[in-house]
Design a protein around this motif. Structure first.
Motif, PDB file in Angstrom:
ATOM      1  N   THR A  65      28.715  17.981  18.578  1.00  0.00           N
ATOM      2  CA  THR A  65      28.609  19.095  17.624  1.00  0.00           C
ATOM      3  C   THR A  65      29.383  20.327  18.108  1.00  0.00           C
ATOM      4  N   GLN A  66      29.406  20.564  19.423  1.00  0.00           N
ATOM      5  CA  GLN A  66      30.167  21.701  19.932  1.00  0.00           C
ATOM      6  C   GLN A  66      31.675  21.492  19.749  1.00  0.00           C
ATOM      7  N   ARG A  67      32.149  20.281  20.028  1.00  0.00           N
ATOM      8  CA  ARG A  67      33.571  19.996  19.808  1.00  0.00           C
ATOM      9  C   ARG A  67      33.922  20.146  18.332  1.00  0.00           C
ATOM     10  N   SER A  68      33.071  19.664  17.463  1.00  0.00           N
ATOM     11  CA  SER A  68      33.326  19.760  16.027  1.00  0.00           C
ATOM     12  C   SER A  68      33.351  21.222  15.565  1.00  0.00           C
ATOM     13  N   ALA A  69      32.410  22.027  16.102  1.00  0.00           N
ATOM     14  CA  ALA A  69      32.369  23.441  15.713  1.00  0.00           C
ATOM     15  C   ALA A  69      33.621  24.171  16.174  1.00  0.00           C
ATOM     16  N   LEU A  70      34.046  23.935  17.422  1.00  0.00           N
ATOM     17  CA  LEU A  70      35.258  24.586  17.928  1.00  0.00           C
ATOM     18  C   LEU A  70      36.482  24.180  17.128  1.00  0.00           C
ATOM     19  N   SER A  71      36.594  22.891  16.861  1.00  0.00           N
ATOM     20  CA  SER A  71      37.754  22.403  16.113  1.00  0.00           C
ATOM     21  C   SER A  71      37.774  22.957  14.693  1.00  0.00           C
ATOM     22  N   THR A  72      36.623  22.999  14.044  1.00  0.00           N
ATOM     23  CA  THR A  72      36.570  23.490  12.657  1.00  0.00           C
ATOM     24  C   THR A  72      36.830  24.984  12.586  1.00  0.00           C
ATOM     25  N   GLN A  73      36.247  25.750  13.495  1.00  0.00           N
ATOM     26  CA  GLN A  73      36.480  27.196  13.493  1.00  0.00           C
ATOM     27  C   GLN A  73      37.949  27.533  13.772  1.00  0.00           C
ATOM     28  N   ASP A  74      38.555  26.824  14.729  1.00  0.00           N
ATOM     29  CA  ASP A  74      39.972  27.049  15.025  1.00  0.00           C
ATOM     30  C   ASP A  74      40.841  26.672  13.833  1.00  0.00           C
ATOM     31  N   ALA A  75      40.512  25.573  13.178  1.00  0.00           N
ATOM     32  CA  ALA A  75      41.285  25.156  12.008  1.00  0.00           C
ATOM     33  C   ALA A  75      41.145  26.158  10.863  1.00  0.00           C
ATOM     34  N   LEU A  76      39.942  26.723  10.712  1.00  0.00           N
ATOM     35  CA  LEU A  76      39.740  27.708   9.651  1.00  0.00           C
ATOM     36  C   LEU A  76      40.575  28.965   9.894  1.00  0.00           C
ATOM     37  N   VAL A  77      40.596  29.453  11.137  1.00  0.00           N
ATOM     38  CA  VAL A  77      41.406  30.637  11.444  1.00  0.00           C
ATOM     39  C   VAL A  77      42.880  30.355  11.183  1.00  0.00           C
ATOM     40  N   SER A  78      43.362  29.198  11.599  1.00  0.00           N
ATOM     41  CA  SER A  78      44.771  28.848  11.375  1.00  0.00           C
ATOM     42  C   SER A  78      45.060  28.717   9.886  1.00  0.00           C
ATOM     43  N   ALA A  79      44.150  28.108   9.135  1.00  0.00           N
ATOM     44  CA  ALA A  79      44.373  27.946   7.696  1.00  0.00           C
ATOM     45  C   ALA A  79      44.384  29.298   6.984  1.00  0.00           C
ATOM     46  N   GLN A  80      43.499  30.194   7.383  1.00  0.00           N
ATOM     47  CA  GLN A  80      43.512  31.526   6.776  1.00  0.00           C
ATOM     48  C   GLN A  80      44.807  32.268   7.082  1.00  0.00           C
ATOM     49  N   SER A  81      45.310  32.112   8.302  1.00  0.00           N
ATOM     50  CA  SER A  81      46.596  32.730   8.645  1.00  0.00           C
ATOM     51  C   SER A  81      47.730  32.124   7.823  1.00  0.00           C
ATOM     52  N   ASP A  82      47.695  30.813   7.645  1.00  0.00           N
ATOM     53  CA  ASP A  82      48.720  30.157   6.821  1.00  0.00           C
ATOM     54  C   ASP A  82      48.642  30.640   5.376  1.00  0.00           C
ATOM     55  N   TRP A  83      47.423  30.810   4.879  1.00  0.00           N
ATOM     56  CA  TRP A  83      47.246  31.266   3.500  1.00  0.00           C
ATOM     57  C   TRP A  83      47.796  32.677   3.330  1.00  0.00           C
ATOM     58  N   GLN A  84      47.497  33.544   4.283  1.00  0.00           N
ATOM     59  CA  GLN A  84      48.064  34.892   4.214  1.00  0.00           C
ATOM     60  C   GLN A  84      49.593  34.852   4.347  1.00  0.00           C
ATOM     61  N   GLY A  85      50.085  34.007   5.234  1.00  0.00           N
ATOM     62  CA  GLY A  85      51.533  33.872   5.362  1.00  0.00           C
ATOM     63  C   GLY A  85      52.179  33.334   4.102  1.00  0.00           C
ATOM     64  N   ASP A  86      51.464  32.496   3.356  1.00  0.00           N
ATOM     65  CA  ASP A  86      52.002  31.997   2.088  1.00  0.00           C
ATOM     66  C   ASP A  86      52.235  33.144   1.107  1.00  0.00           C
ATOM     67  N   HIS A  87      51.335  34.124   1.108  1.00  0.00           N
ATOM     68  CA  HIS A  87      51.551  35.301   0.263  1.00  0.00           C
ATOM     69  C   HIS A  87      52.824  36.034   0.674  1.00  0.00           C
ATOM     70  N   VAL A  88      53.015  36.188   1.975  1.00  0.00           N
ATOM     71  CA  VAL A  88      54.222  36.870   2.463  1.00  0.00           C
ATOM     72  C   VAL A  88      55.472  36.109   2.041  1.00  0.00           C
ATOM     73  N   ARG A  89      55.470  34.804   2.251  1.00  0.00           N
ATOM     74  CA  ARG A  89      56.651  34.006   1.893  1.00  0.00           C
ATOM     75  C   ARG A  89      56.893  34.015   0.393  1.00  0.00           C
ATOM     76  N   LEU A  90      55.816  34.068  -0.394  1.00  0.00           N
ATOM     77  CA  LEU A  90      55.996  34.126  -1.848  1.00  0.00           C
ATOM     78  C   LEU A  90      56.575  35.475  -2.267  1.00  0.00           C
TER      79      LEU A  90
END
Length: 493
Positions: free
Chosen positions: A443-468
């Motif tokens: 559960t700890q590995r899953s939480a770390l992996s999911t939280q890290d993926a969420l931060v990266s996805a949010q950054s990608d989403w914000q970057g998509d606005h910039v690129r658009l």
């Protein structure tokens, strides 16, 4: 000498001005009758009336695209972008290129006006005779020389128009640099904040895993756990700790990149950007207008339009070079044998010259030059189509990516909440001896992996606005709207 008696039906001109006037009239009438080369037509490439991405809303105005970085509601980001646009070396270089193009345009325009030069000379001579006597003489000359090319077939005017179009293209190139730099600063800043957020996630998980490892050691001392399980707990903790230096280094590299973009030494912004900033506001989606309207806001599309117009003007210039040219020149001066109130024996001197030059036999050089300029115009039109296609692809791809990452973020948010809750629950039950230690590790590995993926996805989403925003041409504002060329016709015979 009087005219012969048999030629009285067509009397000889009394002055050379009559012949000159007749010649000028013929040239002017020929110039009026000279056909203009065909203008290029942009529009062979069909632009859709709407974006193909589903759910894309349309607005009638794109003025908000000019300073799109303010939509993130981060004062530091706004300050970094404005400093970059004011101080970056690429902007300064593009500004100097634009200044050079304007100067060359003024230089070409000067050729349309008459040129006047002031000339002056003085001469003193001594002549000796056989009896050793000498005679001295002085002569002074001063006057004005003027010349003017009439430009009957608009060769010079076409050159001026071409240089003006080049200047407009250079201005649009400056805008393209500004658009690219604004997007680069925003993307680097978003990456910096993402690395800092991932670092915070890793630190929090490392602290939680350290506590779990401590509990595992206590339970092992009590004989409730094996040594293997304690080693696994410490391994997971140290693996998470190993992520911290890499994430901190990546954030520092982004800070150095931002400093260079703002024309500062690399380490100048390290302290200023060290502390994580507030959560960035997500810009409102759907701020794009109709493609045909919006894509004209792109600086590279406008630069391509102006280069097509410059190529057309050079075709007209090469075409006009095949016709005769009339030049007028004159001089007005004063010649004197002395200097002073009496000016010696002064005499006024004036002259007027009209000359006509026309290509007769050039081995086909003029026609070859015309064909070469027509080929360059065709290249400019093809490049315009390529730029427009690239713009369409970037916008369409940006819309699809934006929507896809938005769905990814929404789903990861739900997964992160579930994984974090499961990790906390597993740790509590493990401390009470209700669950196996492997459940805690998983559960700890899953939480770390999911939280890290969420931060990266949010950054990608914000970057998509910039690129658009970049794809839509946001980040600059033209000083004057371009005058687009019309349609490509076949080569002129």
């Amino acid at each position: 000498m009087p005219c012969p008696q048999r030629a009285r039906a067509a009397p000889c001109p009394a002055r050379p001005w009559a012949a000159l006037g007749w010649l000028a009239a013929v040239l002017v009438s020929a110039g009026c009758a000279a056909p203009a080369p065909p203008k290029p037509v942009l529009g062979a490439l069909s632009v859709p009336a709407d974006w193909s991405a589903p759910g894309a809303r349309r607005l009638q105005s794109t003025t908000s695209l000019v300073a799109w970085w303010t939509r993130f509601q981060d004062p530091l980001l706004v300050q970094l972008v404005e400093e970059t646009l004011a101080r970056n070396t690429r902007v300064q270089t593009a500004q100097q290129v634009w200044a050079q193009a304007r100067a060359l345009s003024d230089l070409a325009a000067a050729g349309l006006r008459p040129s006047v030069q002031a000339v002056a000379s003085a001469q003193r001579s001594r002549q000796r005779s056989g009896t050793d006597s000498s005679a001295q003489a002085s002569q002074f000359n001063a006057g004005l020389d003027a010349s003017w090319e009439t430009d009957l077939f608009h060769r010079l005017r076409a050159a001026v128009a071409a240089s003006q179009a080049d200047a407009q293209a250079s201005q649009a190139d400056l805008g393209a640099v500004q658009v690219a730099l604004a997007a680069e600063v925003a993307l680097d800043y978003l990456q910096l904040r993402a690395f800092q957020a991932r670092l915070a996630v890793a630190e929090a998980n490392a602290l939680s895993q350290q506590k779990t490892a401590q509990i595992a050691r206590w339970r092992q001392q009590a004989g409730l756990l094996a040594v293997l399980e304690v080693a696994q707990a410490e391994t997971a903790w140290r693996q998470t700790q190993a992520l911290l230096p890499a994430l901190a280094t990546a954030a520092q590299v982004m800070a150095h990149s931002l400093a260079v973009l703002t024309h500062r030494p690399p380490a100048d912004l390290t302290a200023r950007l060290a502390s994580p900033g507030p959560a960035l506001a997500m810009p409102e989606e759907g701020v794009w207008a109709f493609p045909a309207e919006t894509l004209r806001q792109r600086a590279d599309v406008r630069a391509a339009e102006w280069r097509v117009d410059a190529a057309y003007q050079r075709v007209a210039q090469a075409d006009a070079a095949r016709y005769p040219d009339l030049q007028l020149s004159g001089s007005l001066g004063l010649s004197a044998l002395g200097w002073g109130p009496g000016l010696g024996a002064a005499a006024g001197v004036y002259g007027l010259l009209a000359s006509v030059s026309a290509p007769l036999l050039d081995g086909g050089a003029a026609r070859a030059q015309l064909r070469a300029q027509q080929a360059l115009m065709g290249q400019a039109v093809a490049q315009y189509d390529g730029v427009l296609l690239t713009a369409l692809a970037e916008v369409e791809g940006g819309l699809v990516t934006l929507q896809g990452n938005r769905e990814r973020v929404l789903r990861l948010r739900g997964a992160e909440q579930t994984a974090s809750h499961a990790a906390r629950l597993a740790q509590q039950r493990f401390a009470s001896g209700l669950v196996d230690f492997q459940v805690v590790l998983e559960t700890q590995r899953s939480a770390l992996s999911t939280q890290d993926a969420l931060v990266s996805a949010q950054s990608d989403w914000q970057g998509d606005h910039v690129r658009l925003y970049k794809a839509l041409g946001g980040g600059w504002e033209a000083q004057s709207p371009p005058a687009p060329p019309t349609v490509v016709a076949g080569p002129r015979p």
